[in-house]
Design an enzyme around this catalytic site. Structure first.
Site, PDB file in Angstrom:
ATOM      1  N   SER A  25       0.798  -1.222   0.000  1.00 46.36           N
ATOM      2  CA  SER A  25       0.000   0.000   0.000  1.00 46.36           C
ATOM      3  C   SER A  25       0.832   1.274   0.000  1.00 46.36           C
ATOM      4  O   SER A  25       2.055   1.249  -0.040  1.00 46.36           O
ATOM      5  CB  SER A  25      -0.955   0.037   1.197  1.00 46.36           C
ATOM      6  OG  SER A  25      -0.228   0.246   2.400  1.00 46.36           O
ATOM      7  N   TYR A  58      -3.156   0.434  -3.003  1.00 44.17           N
ATOM      8  CA  TYR A  58      -4.324   0.950  -2.297  1.00 44.17           C
ATOM      9  C   TYR A  58      -3.847   1.900  -1.206  1.00 44.17           C
ATOM     10  O   TYR A  58      -2.727   1.800  -0.713  1.00 44.17           O
ATOM     11  CB  TYR A  58      -5.179  -0.181  -1.715  1.00 44.17           C
ATOM     12  CG  TYR A  58      -4.462  -1.050  -0.710  1.00 44.17           C
ATOM     13  CD1 TYR A  58      -4.580  -0.805   0.657  1.00 44.17           C
ATOM     14  CD2 TYR A  58      -3.659  -2.102  -1.123  1.00 44.17           C
ATOM     15  CE1 TYR A  58      -3.912  -1.595   1.575  1.00 44.17           C
ATOM     16  CE2 TYR A  58      -2.990  -2.899  -0.210  1.00 44.17           C
ATOM     17  CZ  TYR A  58      -3.126  -2.646   1.138  1.00 44.17           C
ATOM     18  OH  TYR A  58      -2.460  -3.424   2.049  1.00 44.17           O
TER      19      TYR A  58
END
EC number: 4.1.1.11
Length: 125
Positions: A25, A58
């Protein structure tokens, strides 16, 4: 037919760290995510202005007001502290749904503090 458009953008954020051992991430100051309309765990594209690297990951929230922009996991190999990046989130809608859509664009300073937020993309030129 669905079309894919820019929903939110954090423009020229400064990378504050890279954590190779994290699961994955990009960690971003929660204030910046909210201003850009990017949700926690939402897919984002990250463009590194220093080396041209582009990646998809993400977003996860870093502490509000921290100014943190940290690439985690394998993405940590694609940026170093001090690099400038653009974080982009996209969404889909029909032509009717998108007729009046304008993305939220967040401009930040060198410490990743919000300078301004616009509901459109300014074009250079």
């Amino acid at each position: 037919m669905l079309r894919t458009v820019l929903l939110g953008k954090i423009h020229r954020a400064t990378v504050t760290g890279a954590c190779l051992e994290y699961v994955g991430s990009i960690s971003v100051d929660s204030r910046l995510l909210a201003a850009a309309g990017i949700l926690p765990h939402e897919q984002v594209h990250v463009v590194n202005l220093n080396n041209g690297a582009r990646l998809v990951t993400y977003a996860i929230e870093a502490s509000e007001g921290s100014g943190a922009v940290v690439l985690n996991g394998a993405a940590a190999r694609l940026a170093a502290a001090g690099d400038q990046v653009i974080v982009l989130a996209y969404g889909q809608g029909t032509a009717v749904e998108l007729e009046h859509h304008q993305p939220q664009v967040v401009y930040v300073d060198a410490q990743n503090r919000i300078v301004s937020v616009h509901r459109s993309v300014e074009h250079a030129g």
